[in-house]
Motif scaffolding. Structure first.
Motif, PDB file in Angstrom:
ATOM      1  N   ASP A   7      34.712 -25.328   4.871  1.00  0.00           N
ATOM      2  CA  ASP A   7      33.180 -24.301   5.467  1.00  0.00           C
ATOM      3  C   ASP A   7      33.279 -22.927   6.251  1.00  0.00           C
ATOM      4  O   ASP A   7      33.242 -23.618   7.504  1.00  0.00           O
ATOM      5  CB  ASP A   7      33.039 -24.264   4.347  1.00  0.00           C
ATOM      6  N   GLY A  23      35.123 -25.206   0.872  1.00  0.00           N
ATOM      7  CA  GLY A  23      34.831 -23.791   0.042  1.00  0.00           C
ATOM      8  C   GLY A  23      35.092 -22.409   0.933  1.00  0.00           C
ATOM      9  O   GLY A  23      35.649 -21.272  -0.278  1.00  0.00           O
ATOM     10  N   ASP A  64      32.056 -31.416   2.332  1.00  0.00           N
ATOM     11  CA  ASP A  64      32.934 -29.816   1.993  1.00  0.00           C
ATOM     12  C   ASP A  64      33.963 -29.622   3.428  1.00  0.00           C
ATOM     13  O   ASP A  64      33.241 -29.760   4.178  1.00  0.00           O
ATOM     14  CB  ASP A  64      31.562 -28.823   2.130  1.00  0.00           C
ATOM     15  N   LEU A 123      30.826 -25.029  -4.370  1.00  0.00           N
ATOM     16  CA  LEU A 123      31.849 -25.441  -4.337  1.00  0.00           C
ATOM     17  C   LEU A 123      31.408 -26.752  -5.277  1.00  0.00           C
ATOM     18  O   LEU A 123      31.967 -27.379  -6.252  1.00  0.00           O
ATOM     19  CB  LEU A 123      32.073 -26.339  -3.064  1.00  0.00           C
ATOM     20  N   MET A 141      29.910 -22.291  -0.492  1.00  0.00           N
ATOM     21  CA  MET A 141      29.765 -23.924  -0.297  1.00  0.00           C
ATOM     22  C   MET A 141      28.831 -24.150  -1.590  1.00  0.00           C
ATOM     23  O   MET A 141      29.458 -25.469  -2.636  1.00  0.00           O
ATOM     24  CB  MET A 141      29.137 -24.237   0.835  1.00  0.00           C
TER      25      MET A 141
END
Length: 294
Positions: free
Chosen positions: A24, A250, A21, A263, A260
């Motif tokens: 975030d 995210g 990710d 995502l 997250m």
């Protein structure tokens, strides 16, 4: 020198990051979002656990200096969840700070950034793994110019990548003109965030041609032209030969953001349907492993 990714538990080989990710927030606060702080350790632990169960391996927290990073909490969260966490130094837009905070740091930004990248953040022993700064709306105001200059100086001293919040997705080319044109930062070390919020495919193409990395983050915000336009934007860039420049994140900024896990649970399969699993894995695994190593 072998490149490594600077996590809150130390340096990690890029190939160990897994699914990333790329932008975030586990913790963040701002006077622009009163009463909507992300400050709950249990909530952060639950989000990381769910992210891990869905196959996530690494979260890059873009929360910069003075915005409630809660750096001391991050090592335990990383150990307990099994998720790598990368922390940021840097400074956001002026609106996110009290004036006395800005006055205390404006004259020493580059030194602050370098110190947090090389020596550690406060007395936590955690070193930052990237520099997070911000542009302005369709351009650069004085504060943005100041922080971008400090980020460039810190980058040249350390090699750390620079992640840039683009206000409503705008100003990407102005950021690149300053950072990469005037200040000599290699475009491959620049990550432009929130391009999904301004679905101008021509600007996306120009930024990719300049050599920067493009983050499509905050994918739950349909009102920012995100969910329904992002697959087309990503496909257009990949078809033009820029698949290696793309990142996904995210961007959880308030407690009511899906977060997250969204995502991986919803955005990933949506993109796999439109783009194919191979390209999505490249965006989630291969690209961030290269971008965040320095």
């Amino acid at each position: 020198m072998v490149s490594a990714v600077r996590t809150v538990l130390g340096e990690v080989a890029p190939e160990r990051l897994g699914v990333v990710d790329a932008h975030d927030h586990l913790f963040i606060r701002s006077p622009r979002l009163p009463g909507q702080e992300l400050a709950d350790v249990d909530r952060a632990a639950a989000a990381l656990g769910e992210f891990r169960e869905l196959g996530g391996g690494t979260v890059v927290q873009w929360t910069p200096y003075g915005m409630g990073r809660r750096i001391a909490e991050l090592p335990a969260l990383a150990r307990e969840s099994g998720v790598h966490i990368i922390a940021a130094t840097g400074l956001h837009q002026a609106a996110h700070y009290a004036q006395e905070v800005l006055r205390s740091v404006r004259h020493r930004l580059a030194g602050l950034f370098v110190g947090e990248l090389t020596e550690g953040i406060g007395d936590t022993g955690v070193r930052a793994g990237l520099i997070k700064v911000a542009g302005g709306f369709h351009g650069l105001d004085d504060h943005a110019t100041l922080t971008l200059r400090a980020a460039a100086e810190a980058h040249h001293a350390t090699g750390a990548p620079i992640a840039v919040h683009l206000e409503l997705g705008t100003g990407a080319l102005d950021v690149l003109d300053l950072l990469c044109g005037e200040l000599g930062v290699a475009p491959r070390s620049v990550i432009l965030g929130h391009l999904n919020r301004s679905p101008d495919f021509a600007v996306h193409r120009m930024a990719a041609e300049a050599g920067a990395h493009l983050a499509f983050d905050g994918p739950s915000r349909a009102n920012h032209a995100t969910d329904w336009r992002m697959p087309d934007a990503v496909a257009a860039l990949a078809d033009a030969g820029f698949a290696d420049r793309l990142l996904l994140g995210g961007d959880t900024v308030t407690p009511d953001t899906p977060g997250m896990p969204h995502l991986l649970r919803r955005v990933r399969p949506r993109l796999e349907l439109a783009l194919g699993q191979e390209l999505v894995e490249r965006i989630l695994v291969t690209n961030p492993a290269r971008v965040y190593a320095w």
